[in-house]
Design a protein around this motif. Structure first.
Motif, PDB file in Angstrom:
ATOM      1  N   THR A 140       0.850  -1.186   0.000  1.00  0.00           N
ATOM      2  CA  THR A 140       0.000   0.000   0.000  1.00  0.00           C
ATOM      3  C   THR A 140       0.887   1.237   0.000  1.00  0.00           C
ATOM      4  N   SER A 141       0.289   2.400  -0.190  1.00  0.00           N
ATOM      5  CA  SER A 141       1.054   3.647  -0.138  1.00  0.00           C
ATOM      6  C   SER A 141       1.732   3.812   1.210  1.00  0.00           C
ATOM      7  N   SER A 142       1.133   3.242   2.251  1.00  0.00           N
ATOM      8  CA  SER A 142       1.610   3.470   3.614  1.00  0.00           C
ATOM      9  C   SER A 142       2.554   2.398   4.123  1.00  0.00           C
ATOM     10  N   GLY A 143       2.458   1.174   3.602  1.00  0.00           N
ATOM     11  CA  GLY A 143       3.274   0.138   4.216  1.00  0.00           C
ATOM     12  C   GLY A 143       3.263  -1.170   3.464  1.00  0.00           C
ATOM     13  N   SER A 144       3.826  -2.180   4.120  1.00  0.00           N
ATOM     14  CA  SER A 144       4.057  -3.481   3.515  1.00  0.00           C
ATOM     15  C   SER A 144       3.138  -4.530   4.127  1.00  0.00           C
TER      16      SER A 144
END
Length: 436
Positions: free
Chosen positions: A205-209
């Motif tokens: 995601t844009s924020s994390g794995s």
């Protein structure tokens, strides 16, 4: 109700204090998040360990209610934060190098630099030198479904219990339709990179794995056992060999070919659940802009990954990225890699990073490099902000910030022998795999 959005447990306590103090009575401070695990509201702050001192912070903040005036709440909050005391911890800090306090200049620039230096923009400028990337936009409804599924089926369960529950069997018909639409849209993006049976992609995601999902951990375990069995018997049981095999396994476990596999991982991932909670918070929901980031999988030599530190526009330091392992090949090629990466940055990357596009904090950032397994090509894999909350690898933000700011010339650090006690520094989930 007054809501306070705070960053995760790795932010230093003094950072929170300063942030609350910069707002006057009657205002609410919203702290932008740099981390994955963020609470959308903060009824309580409990036992936060600072990362660069042997101290534990104990703070307790009463819940905010609509009936309490904002001035009295903020005044009470400020008083409690100021009264917080540090108590010496009985546990030694095992990795003092990991972080330090955020500087005053970083504090001033914090809100502006995060959206400008972080991956999407930096890597898009360097698109010729990083893995081919495309984006699949997510809707608010899809993020809400991820949160709902995790809370309904997985919250507070241990990894084996999570892995045993099939979330797809427990969806409503409307939820099932939403999942099918997401998977169809994502598969269309993935297929742009899946030209043959041997191709893979990675999806975050844009924020994390999504690498911490139980299904991923199981995949890592199988790959680790395979790689370890291929090692010579004389070195198979050494700690360095085991951690090296584990590093390779974790890297390859990120590969996927189907959107269904990606969504399975997302639904079971606590870190993705927390990312979506943050993105859906009332204070920021109107700015919702989450993507699934799809990258062509490129096979790299994990022992040849390096973390670079750019300050005042110059590459001033390099460190071995996987700093718990010892690689004889890396030791042998150190001088060659140093020359290649310095030339690559100075002659190719730096001219393309038009500094004025990056705003106030443009001339200091962290950039990661890797060497391709098949063609020996140099790749840029990540760009991160130049902040003490980003791992400094074999350097110490606390004691050696001056080196990372180039005050003593170019520095390059690698492990020249196996690292004693490396296993103790692994996350608990990975330590468990080594014990199998």
């Amino acid at each position: 109700m007054i809501k306070i959005i705070t960053v995760g447990p790795h932010v230093p306590f003094c950072f929170l204090c300063r942030l609350f103090q910069i707002s006057g009575p009657g205002s609410v401070t919203v702290v932008p998040s740099l981390f994955r695990r963020v609470r959308p509201s903060l009824p309580t702050l409990e036992k936060r360990r600072t990362r660069n001192t042997n101290a534990v912070v104990h703070v307790r903040v009463k819940s905010c209610s609509d009936s309490v005036g904002s001035e009295s709440v903020m005044a009470s909050l400020s008083d409690q934060l100021k009264a917080a005391k540090l108590r010496k911890s009985k546990e030694p800090v095992k990795r003092p190098k990991a972080a330090g306090f955020i500087s005053g200049r970083e504090m001033t620039l914090f809100p502006d630099m995060i959206p400008k230096v972080i991956p999407k923009k930096g890597l898009s400028i360097l698109h010729e030198h990083t893995f081919p990337t495309d984006y699949c936009p997510m809707s608010v409804q899809e993020a809400e479904l991820i949160v709902a599924v995790y809370e309904r089926m997985y919250k507070n369960l241990d990894p084996p219990s999570i892995a045993s529950i099939n979330w797809r069997d427990r969806l409503s018909s409307e939820e099932g339709e939403l999942v099918l639409k997401l998977e169809s849209r994502l598969q269309n993006v993935m297929d742009r990179f899946l030209k043959s049976e041997s191709d893979y992609v990675t999806v975050n995601t844009s924020s994390g794995s999504v690498k911490h999902a139980p299904v991923v951990q199981e995949h890592i375990k199988k790959l680790y056992q395979q790689f370890l069995s291929e090692e010579a018997e004389a070195v198979r049981n050494t700690e360095n060999t085991k951690i090296t095999c584990l590093t390779k396994a974790a890297f390859l476990a990120k590969r996927v070919r189907s959107a269904g596999e990606v969504v399975d991982r997302m639904m079971q991932s606590e870190s993705i659940y927390n990312d979506m909670l943050e993105a859906l918070d009332d204070d920021v929901k109107e700015m919702f802009h989450e993507n699934l980031v799809v990258r062509a999988f490129v096979d790299i030599d994990v022992d040849m990954e390096l973390r670079g530190f750019v300050f005042d526009g110059s590459l001033v330091a390099l460190s071995q990225y996987h700093y718990l392992t010892y690689s004889p090949r890396l030791v042998e090629k150190q001088d060659e890699l140093q020359a290649r990466i310095l030339s690559f940055y100075q002659n190719i990357l730096k001219p393309k990073l038009q500094w004025n596009n990056f705003g106030k904090f443009e001339r200091a950032f962290i950039i990661d490099f890797a060497v391709g397994s098949k063609d020996d090509k140099l790749w840029v894999t990540r760009i991160k902000p130049f902040m003490a909350t980003v791992d400094a690898a074999l350097f110490s933000w606390d004691r050696e910030r001056h080196l990372l700011e180039g005050e003593e010339g170019f520095q390059f650090r690698i492990n020249t022998r196996p690292k004693p006690g490396a296993k103790t520094m692994l996350p608990h989930s990975l330590k468990a795999i080594l014990s199998v």
